[in-house]
Scaffold this motif. Structure first.
Motif, PDB file in Angstrom:
ATOM      1  N   VAL A 374     -28.329 -45.970  15.929  1.00  0.00           N
ATOM      2  CA  VAL A 374     -28.904 -45.729  14.596  1.00  0.00           C
ATOM      3  C   VAL A 374     -30.117 -44.809  14.695  1.00  0.00           C
ATOM      4  CG1 VAL A 374     -30.095 -46.818  12.654  1.00  0.00           C
ATOM      5  CG2 VAL A 374     -28.013 -47.850  13.570  1.00  0.00           C
ATOM      6  N   ASP A 375     -30.977 -45.035  15.696  1.00  0.00           N
ATOM      7  CA  ASP A 375     -32.146 -44.169  15.870  1.00  0.00           C
ATOM      8  C   ASP A 375     -31.730 -42.732  16.168  1.00  0.00           C
ATOM      9  OD1 ASP A 375     -33.954 -46.192  15.402  1.00  0.00           O
ATOM     10  OD2 ASP A 375     -34.173 -46.739  17.508  1.00  0.00           O
ATOM     11  N   SER A 376     -30.693 -42.557  16.971  1.00  0.00           N
ATOM     12  CA  SER A 376     -30.215 -41.204  17.284  1.00  0.00           C
ATOM     13  C   SER A 376     -29.656 -40.517  16.041  1.00  0.00           C
ATOM     14  CB  SER A 376     -29.138 -41.264  18.373  1.00  0.00           C
ATOM     15  OG  SER A 376     -29.647 -41.835  19.548  1.00  0.00           O
ATOM     16  N   ILE A 377     -28.892 -41.263  15.247  1.00  0.00           N
ATOM     17  CA  ILE A 377     -28.329 -40.697  14.013  1.00  0.00           C
ATOM     18  C   ILE A 377     -29.442 -40.332  13.041  1.00  0.00           C
ATOM     19  CG2 ILE A 377     -26.911 -41.235  11.994  1.00  0.00           C
ATOM     20  CD1 ILE A 377     -25.220 -43.024  13.885  1.00  0.00           C
ATOM     21  N   ARG A 378     -30.416 -41.215  12.937  1.00  0.00           N
ATOM     22  CA  ARG A 378     -31.549 -40.935  12.049  1.00  0.00           C
ATOM     23  C   ARG A 378     -32.302 -39.690  12.497  1.00  0.00           C
ATOM     24  NH1 ARG A 378     -36.429 -40.881  12.366  1.00  0.00           N
ATOM     25  NH2 ARG A 378     -37.910 -41.264  10.688  1.00  0.00           N
ATOM     26  N   ALA A 379     -32.461 -39.518  13.815  1.00  0.00           N
ATOM     27  CA  ALA A 379     -33.162 -38.338  14.341  1.00  0.00           C
ATOM     28  C   ALA A 379     -32.402 -37.058  14.003  1.00  0.00           C
ATOM     29  CB  ALA A 379     -33.336 -38.483  15.852  1.00  0.00           C
ATOM     30  N   ILE A 380     -31.078 -37.097  14.086  1.00  0.00           N
ATOM     31  CA  ILE A 380     -30.274 -35.918  13.734  1.00  0.00           C
ATOM     32  C   ILE A 380     -30.454 -35.575  12.260  1.00  0.00           C
ATOM     33  CG2 ILE A 380     -27.905 -35.078  13.482  1.00  0.00           C
ATOM     34  CD1 ILE A 380     -27.192 -36.750  15.973  1.00  0.00           C
ATOM     35  N   ALA A 381     -30.349 -36.589  11.396  1.00  0.00           N
ATOM     36  CA  ALA A 381     -30.487 -36.352   9.955  1.00  0.00           C
ATOM     37  C   ALA A 381     -31.890 -35.861   9.611  1.00  0.00           C
ATOM     38  CB  ALA A 381     -30.169 -37.635   9.188  1.00  0.00           C
ATOM     39  N   ALA A 382     -32.913 -36.460  10.231  1.00  0.00           N
ATOM     40  CA  ALA A 382     -34.293 -36.066   9.947  1.00  0.00           C
ATOM     41  C   ALA A 382     -34.567 -34.647  10.421  1.00  0.00           C
ATOM     42  CB  ALA A 382     -35.259 -37.042  10.615  1.00  0.00           C
ATOM     43  N   SER A 383     -33.973 -34.264  11.542  1.00  0.00           N
ATOM     44  CA  SER A 383     -34.170 -32.909  12.063  1.00  0.00           C
ATOM     45  C   SER A 383     -33.578 -31.859  11.126  1.00  0.00           C
ATOM     46  CB  SER A 383     -33.540 -32.801  13.451  1.00  0.00           C
ATOM     47  OG  SER A 383     -33.621 -31.484  13.939  1.00  0.00           O
ATOM     48  N   HIS A 384     -32.361 -32.109  10.629  1.00  0.00           N
ATOM     49  CA  HIS A 384     -31.740 -31.146   9.715  1.00  0.00           C
ATOM     50  C   HIS A 384     -32.451 -31.119   8.366  1.00  0.00           C
ATOM     51  CE1 HIS A 384     -28.467 -29.812  12.227  1.00  0.00           C
ATOM     52  NE2 HIS A 384     -28.171 -31.061  12.544  1.00  0.00           N
ATOM     53  N   LEU A 385     -32.942 -32.259   7.929  1.00  0.00           N
ATOM     54  CA  LEU A 385     -33.699 -32.281   6.680  1.00  0.00           C
ATOM     55  C   LEU A 385     -35.016 -31.524   6.850  1.00  0.00           C
ATOM     56  CD1 LEU A 385     -33.238 -33.450   3.881  1.00  0.00           C
ATOM     57  CD2 LEU A 385     -34.541 -35.457   4.536  1.00  0.00           C
ATOM     58  N   TRP A 386     -35.648 -31.667   8.010  1.00  0.00           N
ATOM     59  CA  TRP A 386     -36.865 -30.899   8.318  1.00  0.00           C
ATOM     60  C   TRP A 386     -36.562 -29.400   8.288  1.00  0.00           C
ATOM     61  CZ3 TRP A 386     -37.988 -27.303  12.019  1.00  0.00           C
ATOM     62  CH2 TRP A 386     -39.330 -26.987  12.221  1.00  0.00           C
ATOM     63  N   GLN A 387     -35.430 -29.011   8.873  1.00  0.00           N
ATOM     64  CA  GLN A 387     -35.039 -27.601   8.883  1.00  0.00           C
ATOM     65  C   GLN A 387     -34.861 -27.083   7.457  1.00  0.00           C
ATOM     66  OE1 GLN A 387     -34.723 -25.821  11.654  1.00  0.00           O
ATOM     67  NE2 GLN A 387     -33.912 -23.918  10.815  1.00  0.00           N
ATOM     68  N   LEU A 388     -34.270 -27.905   6.609  1.00  0.00           N
ATOM     69  CA  LEU A 388     -34.041 -27.504   5.220  1.00  0.00           C
ATOM     70  C   LEU A 388     -35.352 -27.345   4.456  1.00  0.00           C
ATOM     71  CD1 LEU A 388     -32.201 -27.143   2.684  1.00  0.00           C
ATOM     72  CD2 LEU A 388     -32.236 -29.633   2.461  1.00  0.00           C
ATOM     73  N   VAL A 389     -36.227 -28.340   4.573  1.00  0.00           N
ATOM     74  CA  VAL A 389     -37.454 -28.348   3.763  1.00  0.00           C
ATOM     75  C   VAL A 389     -38.505 -27.404   4.321  1.00  0.00           C
ATOM     76  CG1 VAL A 389     -39.364 -29.803   2.991  1.00  0.00           C
ATOM     77  CG2 VAL A 389     -37.037 -30.686   2.916  1.00  0.00           C
ATOM     78  N   GLU A 621     -46.024 -29.192  15.479  1.00  0.00           N
ATOM     79  CA  GLU A 621     -45.534 -30.055  16.558  1.00  0.00           C
ATOM     80  C   GLU A 621     -44.320 -30.888  16.149  1.00  0.00           C
ATOM     81  OE1 GLU A 621     -48.875 -32.389  17.618  1.00  0.00           O
ATOM     82  OE2 GLU A 621     -50.028 -30.719  18.452  1.00  0.00           O
ATOM     83  N   SER A 622     -44.252 -31.273  14.881  1.00  0.00           N
ATOM     84  CA  SER A 622     -43.225 -32.219  14.445  1.00  0.00           C
ATOM     85  C   SER A 622     -41.964 -31.493  14.003  1.00  0.00           C
ATOM     86  CB  SER A 622     -43.760 -33.073  13.294  1.00  0.00           C
ATOM     87  OG  SER A 622     -42.746 -33.882  12.764  1.00  0.00           O
ATOM     88  N   HIS A 623     -40.811 -32.107  14.275  1.00  0.00           N
ATOM     89  CA  HIS A 623     -39.526 -31.604  13.787  1.00  0.00           C
ATOM     90  C   HIS A 623     -38.751 -32.733  13.116  1.00  0.00           C
ATOM     91  CE1 HIS A 623     -39.697 -27.577  15.582  1.00  0.00           C
ATOM     92  NE2 HIS A 623     -40.390 -28.170  16.540  1.00  0.00           N
ATOM     93  N   ASP A 624     -39.481 -33.688  12.577  1.00  0.00           N
ATOM     94  CA  ASP A 624     -38.884 -34.849  11.922  1.00  0.00           C
ATOM     95  C   ASP A 624     -39.420 -34.924  10.497  1.00  0.00           C
ATOM     96  OD1 ASP A 624     -38.633 -37.647  10.980  1.00  0.00           O
ATOM     97  OD2 ASP A 624     -37.785 -37.989  12.952  1.00  0.00           O
ATOM     98  N   PHE A 625     -38.494 -35.005   9.535  1.00  0.00           N
ATOM     99  CA  PHE A 625     -38.899 -34.986   8.127  1.00  0.00           C
ATOM    100  C   PHE A 625     -39.776 -36.183   7.771  1.00  0.00           C
ATOM    101  CE2 PHE A 625     -38.155 -36.183   3.684  1.00  0.00           C
ATOM    102  CZ  PHE A 625     -38.563 -35.019   3.049  1.00  0.00           C
ATOM    103  N   THR A 626     -39.399 -37.363   8.208  1.00  0.00           N
ATOM    104  CA  THR A 626     -40.171 -38.555   7.852  1.00  0.00           C
ATOM    105  C   THR A 626     -41.558 -38.518   8.475  1.00  0.00           C
ATOM    106  OG1 THR A 626     -39.008 -39.662   9.664  1.00  0.00           O
ATOM    107  CG2 THR A 626     -38.245 -40.100   7.449  1.00  0.00           C
ATOM    108  N   GLU A 627     -41.667 -38.003   9.701  1.00  0.00           N
ATOM    109  CA  GLU A 627     -42.992 -37.840  10.306  1.00  0.00           C
ATOM    110  C   GLU A 627     -43.839 -36.899   9.473  1.00  0.00           C
ATOM    111  OE1 GLU A 627     -42.766 -36.524  14.303  1.00  0.00           O
ATOM    112  OE2 GLU A 627     -42.029 -38.441  15.098  1.00  0.00           O
ATOM    113  N   LEU A 628     -43.216 -35.823   8.994  1.00  0.00           N
ATOM    114  CA  LEU A 628     -43.936 -34.833   8.200  1.00  0.00           C
ATOM    115  C   LEU A 628     -44.434 -35.436   6.889  1.00  0.00           C
ATOM    116  CD1 LEU A 628     -44.555 -31.908   8.821  1.00  0.00           C
ATOM    117  CD2 LEU A 628     -42.622 -31.245   7.403  1.00  0.00           C
ATOM    118  N   VAL A 629     -43.604 -36.235   6.262  1.00  0.00           N
ATOM    119  CA  VAL A 629     -44.029 -36.914   5.028  1.00  0.00           C
ATOM    120  C   VAL A 629     -45.218 -37.829   5.314  1.00  0.00           C
ATOM    121  CG1 VAL A 629     -43.329 -38.603   3.290  1.00  0.00           C
ATOM    122  CG2 VAL A 629     -41.765 -36.780   3.937  1.00  0.00           C
ATOM    123  N   GLY A 630     -45.155 -38.547   6.443  1.00  0.00           N
ATOM    124  CA  GLY A 630     -46.266 -39.420   6.818  1.00  0.00           C
ATOM    125  C   GLY A 630     -47.546 -38.642   7.082  1.00  0.00           C
TER     126      GLY A 630
END
Length: 748
Positions: A374-389, A621-630
């Protein structure tokens, strides 16, 4: 006798072995398949049998309990695997009504059907054991009951707990995640055969959960027709809380104007705790929710984004065509699926599906493997969402625009706007036309200071909200001060000052137009925080400008008066006396300007610039959407807390000081000889009190251990770097009361 016993073991009673429930109703009518599971064993030997010894009777009755358990468990499996609710969709209205009335008491359940499939596997092993016993009995010359008990020995361990399990499931209507939770608890037992059996049932239940997870986390589709998954739509919660179907439809119709993906992201789905198995941690459930929502966003881009992406693609094709000296045929409109695949590559979707497929294979549930997947899947989704935003939607450009306009980095624009609107803001705003009145200076300031290359200014709009606060002009406060100076009762005045009423123009707000997918990042709550900081900074800048303009205006009047009467000895002495009289007021004005300038410098440099640099480092430094929101939430929280907007004791004093500064400027500009001196004296006393209170709070030991202490000390250092603020805060500003003595001294 033995053949009837074997038939009873498979749930079929006869003359020797009877079912008491059937005999109570009608001996000719067998038990209905829809009848509830019996809570007591009803298989008994017929009472009129006399040729069986008591010991044999006890043994036979013990054996036939397995037949009772088998029949009840099999009836549960048959009911759970019944698919008549599917056929009812194509049935006639009368048949459908009958099916619906039946389903009110027995709702269909995909999880129960999966468990029933596992139960059928166990029952098939039992039937094979009975068949083997029959073969042994037929081959023996002297068949005995010991052959039966020996062949079915392990089922005396398995069937009673299984029977209790299905009885509890049917009695309490346990479904979905609750069913998985029940099976997971029953797995922890000391009997290996029973443990393996329950684990097999749990494996079947997990297959349904993994299929739902695959649908949700690979395609962004929620497959949960019967409300058994722990991810649910928001309208399901509204329906549970009493909203009618029409209310939900109206709500969806109102939301249809917005982008579906954005409304789904913020309001569409939630975690349903009643269906969340206890062995799945809340953090993992939130990751599953986030991954599914992210995939929905990536697979369903908005029409405006698709059109913009097409323009970029076509222009790049055009350039490549010219540079390569060959023409490229213009393709028709790009398919939405192609863009969706671009945002979430098929290779990554296959990778997610392979991870979930790997979880389905083991016979036991491994919590660590599940959480890692689940963590790996979430990381993939967050990375692509980061790329989009961040990359495609140019998040940093919009953050810079918000800093320019909401945090007043474009100081020339707001300086020009305040100068153009200064005369307008001397009068109280009119509720019907205030916003339209402000648009003229706003547009003039934009023409003078904003270049055509600024593509973000068009997203900024000025708003004057409805006046929820007391609207007052500084003239009203001057009248109060005059009443105080005239010696009238100060009760009304003190009651008015206890509630700091903001100037009517302090309600000026900005709005920022955000397109998809940035609406996932810039929520309404985030923009309201930006607006709160903007209103505070604009009030501060307006106060600073008024202090500067009042000084320039009065100095201009003084120089004009002095140049006009410098050859007139009588008027020249009056001019000198006038200057001497006003000098204490200029000291007060300088003290006010000193405090306001340092507050503004502290917020703009020590707070905004510092936090902006920290945010930029995090973005790099960050490539994770949720980290960026935080990180962005931390950035906004730091702006508000370090500017003391959420510290009532400090913010109230600073608001009061800014209000006194505006009153002071108005009083100075309207001053005629010494008529306004009592008003100025009162304003100065109030300013002195508030400055003293501010200094006391900033150096208070009570806040020394709080998280705000470093910022309070930094602000104090700016104010009191040479102990000047400490001296003025302790009463130096009371020199205004010495005005008569200064006048007498000059006359002498």
């Amino acid at each position: 006798m033995l053949h009837e016993l074997l038939l009873a073991l498979l749930g079929y009673t006869g003359d020797l072995i009877i079912d008491e429930r059937e005999h109570q109703n009608s001996p000719a009518t067998p038990l209905s398949g829809d009848a509830p599971i019996s809570e007591e064993c009803s298989f008994k030997l017929a009472p009129d049998i006399s040729f069986i010894e008591p010991s044999e009777r006890d043994l036979i009755e013990k054996i036939i309990t397995l037949g009772f358990y088998y029949r009840e468990i099999d009836r549960f499996a048959s009911k759970s695997r019944n698919l008549s609710w599917i056929r009812s969709a194509n049935a006639s209205p009368l048949e459908r009504a009958a099916e619906l009335s039946k389903s009110k008491t027995e709702r269909p359940s995909v999880y129960r059907r999966a468990i029933a499939n596992g139960i059928v596997e166990i029952l098939s092993v039992y039937r094979s054991a009975v068949l083997l016993i029959e073969q042994k009995l037929l081959s023996e010359t002297m068949p005995i009951l010991a052959t039966v008990t020996q062949g079915l020995n392990k089922f005396f361990v398995l069937f009673p707990p299984l029977y209790e399990l299905v009885l509890e499931i049917e009695r309490d209507d346990i479904r979905g995640g609750q069913l998985l939770n029940l099976l997971h608890k029953r797995c922890h037992c000391g009997m290996p055969e029973l443990q393996a059996c329950i684990q097999r049932l749990l494996w079947h239940g997990h297959q349904v959960m993994y299929n739902q997870l695959a649908s949700w986390m690979v395609y962004g589709i929620l497959q949960d027709q019967h409300g058994e998954f722990f991810i649910r739509r928001q309208e399901d919660r509204d329906t549970e809380h009493g909203s009618s179907h029409s209310d939900v439809s109206e709500k969806l119709a109102r939301l249809s104007t917005d982008y579906t993906s954005v409304t789904d992201w913020h309001l569409g789905f939630h975690i349903f705790l009643d269906m969340l198995p206890e062995y799945i941690h809340m953090r993992i459930a939130e990751s599953i929710l986030f991954a599914g929502k992210a995939v929905r966003v990536l697979r369903n881009p908005s029409s405006a984004f698709r059109f913009q992406d097409q323009l970029i693609t076509r222009s790049s094709q055009k350039i490549q065509g010219f540079t390569g000296r060959f023409s490229i045929q213009k393709e028709p409109l790009l398919d939405m699926k192609l863009i969706g695949e671009e945002l979430l590559p098929q290779s990554d979707a296959d990778k997610i599906e392979a991870m979930l497929q790997g979880l389905k294979e083991p016979s036991e549930f491994h919590k660590r493997s599940f959480e890692c997947a689940v963590d790996s899947i979430r990381a993939i989704a967050a990375s692509h969402l980061w790329q989009l935003v961040v990359v495609r939607a140019n998040l940093n450009g919009h953050l810079k625009a918000l800093k320019d306009y909401f945090l007043l980095e474009k100081g020339d624009f707001f300086q020009c706007f305040l100068e153009e609107s200064r005369q307008l803001m001397r009068l109280p705003p009119r509720q019907s036309t205030a916003e339209a009145d402000l648009m003229v200076p706003f547009q003039l300031a934009a023409i003078k200071t904003i270049s055509e290359e600024d593509k973000y200014f068009s997203r900024v709009s000025l708003r004057m909200p409805s006046f929820g606060i007391t609207v007052k002009s500084p003239h009203v406060d001057l009248l109060k001060a005059k009443a105080y100076a005239d010696g009238t009762s100060g009760a009304a005045l003190s009651s008015g000052n206890s509630d700091i009423s903001l100037d009517g123009w302090d309600g000026i707000a900005l709005e920022y137009s955000v397109d998809w997918p940035l609406q996932l990042f810039f929520t309404q709550e985030v923009l309201s925080k930006y607006c709160k900081v903007f209103q505070y900074l604009l009030r501060l800048k307006r106060t600073q400008m008024e202090l500067e303009k009042s000084w320039a205006s009065v100095m201009h009047q003084d120089h004009t008066y002095f140049a006009k009467h410098r050859n007139d000895r009588i008027n020249y002495s009056k001019s000198q006396q006038r200057r001497q009289t006003c000098r204490p007021m200029w000291r007060v004005r300088e003290h006010m300007a000193f405090l306001i300038r340092n507050l503004q410098f502290y917020i703009q440099v020590d707070v905004i610039e510092t936090q902006w640099n920290i945010l930029q480092a995090h973005i790099q430094e960050s490539h994770d959407f949720t980290e960026l929101v935080g990180f962005h939430q931390e950035y906004l929280s730091a702006l508000i807390s370090q500017s003391f907007l959420d510290l009532g004791s400090v913010s109230r004093i600073l608001d009061g000081i800014m209000k006194l500064c505006i009153q002071f400027c108005w009083a100075i500009e309207n001053q005629e000889s010494s008529e306004n001196t009592p008003e100025l004296e009162h304003i100065t006393e109030e300013f002195n009190k508030k400055s003293n209170s501010l200094y006391t709070i900033l150096r208070s030991t009570r806040l020394a251990g709080s998280q705000r202490a470093p910022f309070l000390r930094r602000f104090l250092l700016r104010l009191n770097f040479n102990s000047f603020f400490e001296m003025t805060a302790r009463g130096v500003l009371n020199v205004v009361r010495q005005r008569p003595a200064i006048t007498v001294l000059n006359q002498q």
